[in-house]
Design an enzyme around this catalytic site. Structure first.
Site, PDB file in Angstrom:
ATOM      1  N   SER A 148      -5.267   5.438  28.988  1.00 13.23           N
ATOM      2  CA  SER A 148      -6.108   6.421  28.294  1.00 13.23           C
ATOM      3  C   SER A 148      -7.547   5.921  28.193  1.00 13.23           C
ATOM      4  O   SER A 148      -8.164   5.632  29.212  1.00 13.23           O
ATOM      5  CB  SER A 148      -5.498   6.740  26.927  1.00 13.23           C
ATOM      6  OG  SER A 148      -6.024   7.939  26.410  1.00 13.23           O
ATOM      7  N   ASP A 278       1.669  15.442  30.904  1.00  9.29           N
ATOM      8  CA  ASP A 278       0.592  14.977  30.022  1.00  9.29           C
ATOM      9  C   ASP A 278      -0.196  16.168  29.483  1.00  9.29           C
ATOM     10  O   ASP A 278      -0.770  16.944  30.251  1.00  9.29           O
ATOM     11  CB  ASP A 278      -0.347  14.042  30.801  1.00  9.29           C
ATOM     12  CG  ASP A 278      -1.330  13.293  29.898  1.00  9.29           C
ATOM     13  OD1 ASP A 278      -1.599  13.767  28.773  1.00  9.29           O
ATOM     14  OD2 ASP A 278      -1.819  12.235  30.322  1.00  9.29           O
ATOM     15  N   HIS A 306       1.685  11.948  27.800  1.00  8.98           N
ATOM     16  CA  HIS A 306       0.548  11.024  27.819  1.00  8.98           C
ATOM     17  C   HIS A 306       0.940   9.613  27.392  1.00  8.98           C
ATOM     18  O   HIS A 306       0.374   8.636  27.869  1.00  8.98           O
ATOM     19  CB  HIS A 306      -0.553  11.561  26.889  1.00  8.98           C
ATOM     20  CG  HIS A 306      -1.825  10.774  26.944  1.00  8.98           C
ATOM     21  ND1 HIS A 306      -2.617  10.724  28.081  1.00  8.98           N
ATOM     22  CD2 HIS A 306      -2.449   9.998  26.015  1.00  8.98           C
ATOM     23  CE1 HIS A 306      -3.680   9.963  27.841  1.00  8.98           C
ATOM     24  NE2 HIS A 306      -3.587   9.504  26.606  1.00  8.98           N
TER      25      HIS A 306
END
Length: 337
Positions: A148, A278, A306
């Site tokens: 991320s 995601d 995610h």
């Protein structure tokens, strides 16, 4: 039953009752303390040791296991509002003789937080480079992993400090434009239009908002007790002001597409892992990276959101190990040729 036996029974019952009652009280009254104990226990169980490193007046907090050897060390960069312990679920499936380093990102957990610091993606990459130099991790090239926000930083790091990196793993990285808006991006747009940007979905302040965030980040539906949700919120609330500042910094024009702007400079063999479902960062970003980075290996995980690190830790660990083994084999073949 004689008196002595009765006394022994009472004492034994009381001895057992005290820790049980303490646990129940902690769970009901101080769930955040229980969460901290949980991470402490798993660090010890997995052999991860916590250390601090200083660069001038700046302090980095990190955990590590193993020592540098013939195989590359692995440095792991966590995502927005997380901390070094988020990697424990993957560490569990990695060999104990691998040298692993998990660092708290700038401003997070035990690493220095300063209003004067540059929290842009480029600024964070510079800080991580300072950390790497502090612990002399770049005596030989290492494998860098980021997820991320940490994936955005990792990609920029690989582009800006190529001599430090032998290979790279990006897990659902931020910093890429997308032709398809994710559920999270749509929510942000709606909040901007209604001028309620203070209610960022990734910064929960109630157990209900925490439950919504978990649903947003995960395809797998975890059944989390209300007390644990409360504990997760209690741990985060003191830091929410910083998280808001950081979030606005990393979605600013300076950082929003940092990985996209730097991906053509990445020369290290790169692995991309992305959850197909995601809802935070659209999986189409994987093809963007594959088209720009030479020797890019893409793995799309079915039935995964995610939070790849939490949802599919064994699979992620195996993919990283297989990637490193492949690179080692290629390197040996080149030497023998």
């Amino acid at each position: 039953m004689d008196l002595d036996m009765l006394n022994m029974f009472v004492i034994a019952s009381g001895t057992l009752a005290i820790p049980i009652l303490a646990f129940v009280a902690s769970f009901l009254l101080w769930p955040s303390a229980l969460i901290r104990i949980y991470y402490w226990y798993w660090r010890r169980a997995l052999g991860m040791q916590v250390r601090y490193a200083n660069y001038d007046d700046y302090q980095f907090c990190y955990s590590y296991r193993g020592r540098p050897g013939y195989r590359p060390s692995i440095l792991m960069l966590h995502g927005f509002s997380a901390h070094k312990d988020m990697w424990l679920s993957i560490v569990k499936f990695l060999p104990k003789n691998l040298h692993l380093v998990c660092v708290d990102m700038p401003g997070h957990e035990g690493t220095t937080r300063s209003d004067l610091d540059d929290y842009s993606i480029s600024g964070q990459a510079k800080r991580i480079h300072q950390f790497v130099e502090c612990i002399k991790l770049n005596r030989k090239p290492f494998h860098l992993v980021g997820t991320s926000m940490g994936g955005n930083v990792a990609g920029v790091y690989a582009a800006q400090y190529p001599e430090d990196i032998c290979s790279l793993t990006l897990i659902c990285p931020a910093g890429l434009p997308s032709s398809t808006d994710s559920k999270f991006i749509k929510q942000l747009r709606e909040l901007q239009e209604s001028k309620r940007i203070d209610r960022i979905p990734l910064i929960p302040s109630t157990p209900e908002e925490m439950a919504d965030m978990l649903k947003l980040c995960s395809y797998v539906r975890f059944k989390v007790p209300q007390q644990i949700l409360q504990g997760l919120v209690d741990v985060r609330i003191p830091h929410n002001e910083f998280y808001r500042k950081l979030f606005l910094e990393i979605v600013d024009e300076k950082s929003r597409h940092s990985l996209h702007e730097n991906m053509s400079k990445i020369k290290a063999p790169t692995q991309v892992i992305w959850g197909k479902q995601d809802q935070v960062l659209d999986v189409s970003g994987a093809s963007v990276l594959a088209s720009a980075i030479p020797d890019c290996h893409v793995y799309i995980l079915e039935n995964c959101g995610h939070s790849v690190v939490v949802e599919r830790p064994r699979k992620t660990a195996n993919l990283i190990l297989e990637f490193l083994a492949l690179l080692h084999s290629i390197d040996n073949n080149k030497k023998q040729a």
